[in-house]
Design a protein around this motif. Structure first.
Motif, PDB file in Angstrom:
ATOM      1  N   LEU A   1       9.182  -5.134   2.214  1.00 28.40           N
ATOM      2  CA  LEU A   1       7.951  -4.621   1.623  1.00 28.40           C
ATOM      3  C   LEU A   1       7.263  -3.646   2.570  1.00 28.40           C
ATOM      4  O   LEU A   1       6.733  -2.611   2.148  1.00 28.40           O
ATOM      5  CB  LEU A   1       7.009  -5.775   1.264  1.00 28.40           C
ATOM      6  N   ASN A   2       7.289  -3.967   3.852  1.00 34.01           N
ATOM      7  CA  ASN A   2       6.737  -3.065   4.856  1.00 34.01           C
ATOM      8  C   ASN A   2       7.497  -1.740   4.864  1.00 34.01           C
ATOM      9  O   ASN A   2       6.896  -0.657   4.922  1.00 34.01           O
ATOM     10  CB  ASN A   2       6.822  -3.719   6.240  1.00 34.01           C
ATOM     11  N   LEU A   3       8.829  -1.834   4.796  1.00 27.93           N
ATOM     12  CA  LEU A   3       9.660  -0.632   4.804  1.00 27.93           C
ATOM     13  C   LEU A   3       9.375   0.250   3.592  1.00 27.93           C
ATOM     14  O   LEU A   3       9.253   1.472   3.714  1.00 27.93           O
ATOM     15  CB  LEU A   3      11.139  -1.033   4.824  1.00 27.93           C
ATOM     16  N   ALA A   4       9.260  -0.352   2.424  1.00 30.60           N
ATOM     17  CA  ALA A   4       9.066   0.422   1.198  1.00 30.60           C
ATOM     18  C   ALA A   4       7.672   1.013   1.080  1.00 30.60           C
ATOM     19  O   ALA A   4       7.508   2.129   0.571  1.00 30.60           O
ATOM     20  CB  ALA A   4       9.357  -0.462  -0.016  1.00 30.60           C
ATOM     21  N   TYR A   5       6.662   0.293   1.592  1.00 29.66           N
ATOM     22  CA  TYR A   5       5.295   0.682   1.285  1.00 29.66           C
ATOM     23  C   TYR A   5       4.395   1.035   2.473  1.00 29.66           C
ATOM     24  O   TYR A   5       3.374   1.701   2.282  1.00 29.66           O
ATOM     25  CB  TYR A   5       4.623  -0.428   0.469  1.00 29.66           C
ATOM     26  N   VAL A   6       4.743   0.616   3.671  1.00 29.57           N
ATOM     27  CA  VAL A   6       3.834   0.819   4.807  1.00 29.57           C
ATOM     28  C   VAL A   6       4.458   1.632   5.935  1.00 29.57           C
ATOM     29  O   VAL A   6       3.823   2.517   6.499  1.00 29.57           O
ATOM     30  CB  VAL A   6       3.353  -0.550   5.361  1.00 29.57           C
ATOM     31  N   TYR A   7       5.704   1.347   6.255  1.00 30.12           N
ATOM     32  CA  TYR A   7       6.387   1.940   7.408  1.00 30.12           C
ATOM     33  C   TYR A   7       6.530   3.451   7.272  1.00 30.12           C
ATOM     34  O   TYR A   7       6.901   3.961   6.224  1.00 30.12           O
ATOM     35  CB  TYR A   7       7.762   1.294   7.544  1.00 30.12           C
ATOM     36  N   GLU A   8       6.229   4.179   8.343  1.00 30.79           N
ATOM     37  CA  GLU A   8       6.404   5.643   8.376  1.00 30.79           C
ATOM     38  C   GLU A   8       7.818   5.931   8.839  1.00 30.79           C
ATOM     39  O   GLU A   8       8.104   5.910  10.031  1.00 30.79           O
ATOM     40  CB  GLU A   8       5.382   6.262   9.322  1.00 30.79           C
ATOM     41  N   ASN A   9       8.694   6.200   7.899  1.00 37.39           N
ATOM     42  CA  ASN A   9      10.120   6.279   8.186  1.00 37.39           C
ATOM     43  C   ASN A   9      10.528   7.670   8.680  1.00 37.39           C
ATOM     44  O   ASN A   9      10.351   8.666   7.987  1.00 37.39           O
ATOM     45  CB  ASN A   9      10.926   5.934   6.925  1.00 37.39           C
TER      46      ASN A   9
ATOM     47  N   ALA B   1      -1.272  -3.635   4.263  1.00 37.72           N
ATOM     48  CA  ALA B   1      -2.210  -2.640   3.734  1.00 37.72           C
ATOM     49  C   ALA B   1      -1.902  -2.365   2.273  1.00 37.72           C
ATOM     50  O   ALA B   1      -0.910  -1.706   1.960  1.00 37.72           O
ATOM     51  CB  ALA B   1      -2.125  -1.345   4.548  1.00 37.72           C
ATOM     52  N   ILE B   2      -2.746  -2.853   1.379  1.00 41.66           N
ATOM     53  CA  ILE B   2      -2.490  -2.717  -0.056  1.00 41.66           C
ATOM     54  C   ILE B   2      -2.667  -1.290  -0.541  1.00 41.66           C
ATOM     55  O   ILE B   2      -2.008  -0.850  -1.491  1.00 41.66           O
ATOM     56  CB  ILE B   2      -3.399  -3.690  -0.852  1.00 41.66           C
ATOM     57  N   ASP B   3      -3.539  -0.513   0.119  1.00 43.79           N
ATOM     58  CA  ASP B   3      -3.786   0.855  -0.335  1.00 43.79           C
ATOM     59  C   ASP B   3      -2.631   1.800  -0.015  1.00 43.79           C
ATOM     60  O   ASP B   3      -2.633   2.957  -0.431  1.00 43.79           O
ATOM     61  CB  ASP B   3      -5.088   1.402   0.253  1.00 43.79           C
ATOM     62  N   LYS B   4      -1.628   1.290   0.695  1.00 42.55           N
ATOM     63  CA  LYS B   4      -0.443   2.097   0.987  1.00 42.55           C
ATOM     64  C   LYS B   4       0.472   2.208  -0.237  1.00 42.55           C
ATOM     65  O   LYS B   4       1.371   3.045  -0.272  1.00 42.55           O
ATOM     66  CB  LYS B   4       0.339   1.478   2.151  1.00 42.55           C
TER      67      LYS B   4
ATOM     68  N   ALA C   1      -1.559  -9.847  -4.973  1.00 41.20           N
ATOM     69  CA  ALA C   1      -2.291  -8.626  -4.639  1.00 41.20           C
ATOM     70  C   ALA C   1      -1.425  -7.394  -4.860  1.00 41.20           C
ATOM     71  O   ALA C   1      -1.905  -6.358  -5.350  1.00 41.20           O
ATOM     72  CB  ALA C   1      -2.777  -8.682  -3.192  1.00 41.20           C
ATOM     73  N   ILE C   2      -0.148  -7.482  -4.492  1.00 45.49           N
ATOM     74  CA  ILE C   2       0.762  -6.350  -4.687  1.00 45.49           C
ATOM     75  C   ILE C   2       0.932  -6.058  -6.178  1.00 45.49           C
ATOM     76  O   ILE C   2       0.881  -4.896  -6.612  1.00 45.49           O
ATOM     77  CB  ILE C   2       2.126  -6.642  -4.031  1.00 45.49           C
TER      78      ILE C   2
END
Length: 295
Positions: free
Chosen positions: A162-170, A191-194, A239-240
């Protein structure tokens, strides 16, 4: 966008559909081991690649990431092996990956600094990215459909994907690359707003509402108190799903009223039909559905 609220007892088994690839077993499977990343002074990172035998053409790829609190677990434990073989028998290619256990010997409790926890999320996201890059670079061998790469994770693995798909700057994968879908079993993000219109993908979420480690809705990780150095606010499956619903994007939320953290692995055995349904209709067929299952 279609919205479905489905009581558990009314769910139809996908086996009731006419026989289709990805909905019924079509092949025996094979497995090979690969080293996708060599690390000095650490164990090399490996992946187990499962595929259906004698199935021609490019295959959707599932990346499976095991749990274990970023300090344990194994890519070839029983959950990983059973899930990988099962999905491969339906026509998917599956890569079950090892990753650096950055919190081994440290833990993940309320006495561990929050920034170390976030670093752990990011380091595993980095390793997953390298595994995907390895496969893509050698796709003449692996024969996967690059437009159909699906992330699946359990517990810490769910937090990582989930971090990789929505938060992580790849900065590892090509900027044009986008995941086709994601399944999180008892996961959460920081961070939900991501989650935005531009990066939202079909997302299936399994979570026990009484999970005392990873919050079902919005709460601190491990329910740490604000004065703890390990206090880290997380946004769980509810929340997601709410965020995806608010922006009109596809999601599939499976909530277990009295479920605990064991629902990080139970879907592998108890929710196979729901997983197959999501993968086929939401990811491969790109049906825009918002589905909620109450159990």
């Amino acid at each position: 966008m279609k919205y479905f609220l489905i009581p558990f007892y009314l769910l139809l088994s996908v086996n009731s559909f006419s026989q289709k690839k990805y909905l019924e077993k079509i092949a025996k499977t094979s497995k090979r081991k690969f080293t996708y990343q060599r690390i000095k002074k650490e164990k090399n990172l490996k992946l187990d690649f499962y595929k259906p035998r004698k199935v021609k053409g490019l295959k959707p790829l599932i990346i499976y990431v095991h749990g274990g609190g970023f300090s344990g677990g194994n890519r070839n434990d029983k959950y990983a092996v059973d899930f990988s073989k099962e999905m491969a028998s339906y026509g998917y290619a599956v890569a079950s990956i090892s990753y650096r256990l950055t919190m081994k010997g440290i833990g993940f409790g309320c006495n561990i600094k929050a920034d170390l926890k976030i670093q752990a999320f990011n380091e595993v996201s980095k390793d997953i990215s390298y595994a995907i890059k390895y496969i893509i670079k050698r796709n003449r061998k692996f024969k996967i459909d690059i437009s159909k790469v699906i992330l699946v994770g359990s517990s810490a693995g769910a937090e990582a994907v989930l971090n990789l798909a929505y938060v992580y700057e790849n900065e590892i994968l090509d900027s044009k690359f986008k995941f086709a879908g994601i399944i999180g079993m008892a996961g959460a993000i920081t961070a939900i707003d991501k989650i935005t219109n531009s990066n939202a993908i079909p997302t299936q979420l399994f979570h026990g509402e009484k999970d005392d480690l990873v919050p079902y809705h919005i709460a601190p990780h491990h329910y740490c108190k604000k004065e703890n150095i390990g206090y880290l606010k997380l946004y769980g499956s509810r929340a997601i799903a709410n965020q995806l619903k608010s922006i009109g994007k596809s999601y599939y939320l499976y909530s277990v009223k009295n479920g605990d953290h064991s629902w990080n692995s139970r879907p592998i055995y108890q929710c196979k039909n729901e997983i197959l349904d999501f993968l086929y209709f939401d990811v491969l067929q790109n049906n825009e559905r918002q589905t909620e299952v109450q159990f």
